[in-house]
Design an enzyme around this catalytic site. Sequence first.
Site, PDB file in Angstrom:
ATOM      1  N   ASP A 176       0.787  -1.216   0.180  1.00  0.00           N
ATOM      2  CA  ASP A 176      -0.266  -0.110   0.076  1.00  0.00           C
ATOM      3  C   ASP A 176       0.792   1.331  -0.130  1.00  0.00           C
ATOM      4  O   ASP A 176       1.624   1.525   0.876  1.00  0.00           O
ATOM      5  CB  ASP A 176      -0.879  -0.002   1.216  1.00  0.00           C
ATOM      6  CG  ASP A 176      -1.824   1.115   1.178  1.00  0.00           C
ATOM      7  OD1 ASP A 176      -3.004   0.922   0.770  1.00  0.00           O
ATOM      8  OD2 ASP A 176      -1.877   2.009   1.391  1.00  0.00           O
ATOM      9  N   ASN A 195      -1.551  13.512  -5.011  1.00  0.00           N
ATOM     10  CA  ASN A 195      -2.841  14.068  -5.724  1.00  0.00           C
ATOM     11  C   ASN A 195      -3.094  15.269  -5.047  1.00  0.00           C
ATOM     12  O   ASN A 195      -3.531  16.276  -5.877  1.00  0.00           O
ATOM     13  CB  ASN A 195      -3.738  13.006  -5.497  1.00  0.00           C
ATOM     14  CG  ASN A 195      -3.551  11.601  -6.350  1.00  0.00           C
ATOM     15  OD1 ASN A 195      -2.983  11.679  -7.322  1.00  0.00           O
ATOM     16  ND2 ASN A 195      -4.472  10.800  -6.075  1.00  0.00           N
ATOM     17  N   ASP A 212      -4.215   2.572  -4.401  1.00  0.00           N
ATOM     18  CA  ASP A 212      -2.960   2.794  -3.950  1.00  0.00           C
ATOM     19  C   ASP A 212      -2.490   1.340  -3.532  1.00  0.00           C
ATOM     20  O   ASP A 212      -1.507   1.249  -2.884  1.00  0.00           O
ATOM     21  CB  ASP A 212      -2.481   3.767  -3.099  1.00  0.00           C
ATOM     22  CG  ASP A 212      -3.386   3.730  -1.826  1.00  0.00           C
ATOM     23  OD1 ASP A 212      -4.276   2.758  -1.643  1.00  0.00           O
ATOM     24  OD2 ASP A 212      -3.105   4.616  -0.959  1.00  0.00           O
TER      25      ASP A 212
END
Length: 309
Positions: free
Chosen positions: A199, A207, A242
């Site tokens: 992860d 972002n 992710d």
Amino acid sequence: MMNDFAAASRATMQFLRQRLGFKLWMVTRTDGKDWIVLFADDNGYGVKAGQVYSWAEMLCSRMVEGAGPNIAPDVAREPAYASAQIHDKVTVGAYVGVPLRRADGTLFGTLCGIDPEPQPERIRDEQDMVVLMGELLGGLLEAELSGTEAVRKAERNDVDSTRDELTGLYNRRGWDMLAAREEERCRRYGHPACVVSIDLDDLKFYNDTQGYASGDALLIRCSKALKDVTRGSDVVARMGGDEFAMLMVECDYFDAQAMLLRVQETLAGYDVRASIGMAMRKPGIDLEESLAMADAEMYRAKRSRKVLN
């Protein structure tokens, strides 16, 4: 004999039971310290496929070492067998066993039988036949295992439509399809496997602060890193957002530890920070359960990183 290892194993055990008697016949796989029952023809011991025992405790381990004969009508008269720890758990009066080897001579497992009562001495005359049965099974096994890579390649081609558009890795659907097929092989041959859950730590930060193009670039870097450390037979997938997963086929615990270190180093080399969890697939724990365990370990690692930060 049949042209399928599983079917041939069952037919062989049935034939030997009819020919020699014995309450239990097995085809097994050795994996490190473990002795895994792949197939069993049981009539009294309560042994089932998938059960795992200690290799060192088994009569087969001593047979493979050459310490005891392939056929022992009365194990009490064979010092190497009489002292085996298996007697603390089950009653073994007679034993038959031959190794199953790969073409390069490495041990795969055994074809063996046990009975609680000693048997007539004349069963020793069946040794050449039992050895031949083991060699035939070994040859069929080798043919199947040698063709595994071609089968895997065809399976990958079948699910190429299940690729993640951004990274080119398999998506969750592709993972589920390929993991199911690998699970079948693990059950059939006793293969070990490793599942890794990954992860990304910083996707939301990229972002939010640098835009989605920067976040996409991070995802692509991660996918390249994972491709760098995996073999063509392994499965790498973007499970969503992710989260990534890796399935390392025919990978034992020691190989898995070395691979995990390479994953960590390679991700760092691509400037990717991630939390990682790993779990082994083994008898009693299938690949789906292994993924859940790897996920749980990954989330524990992520929580620890947040505490430290």
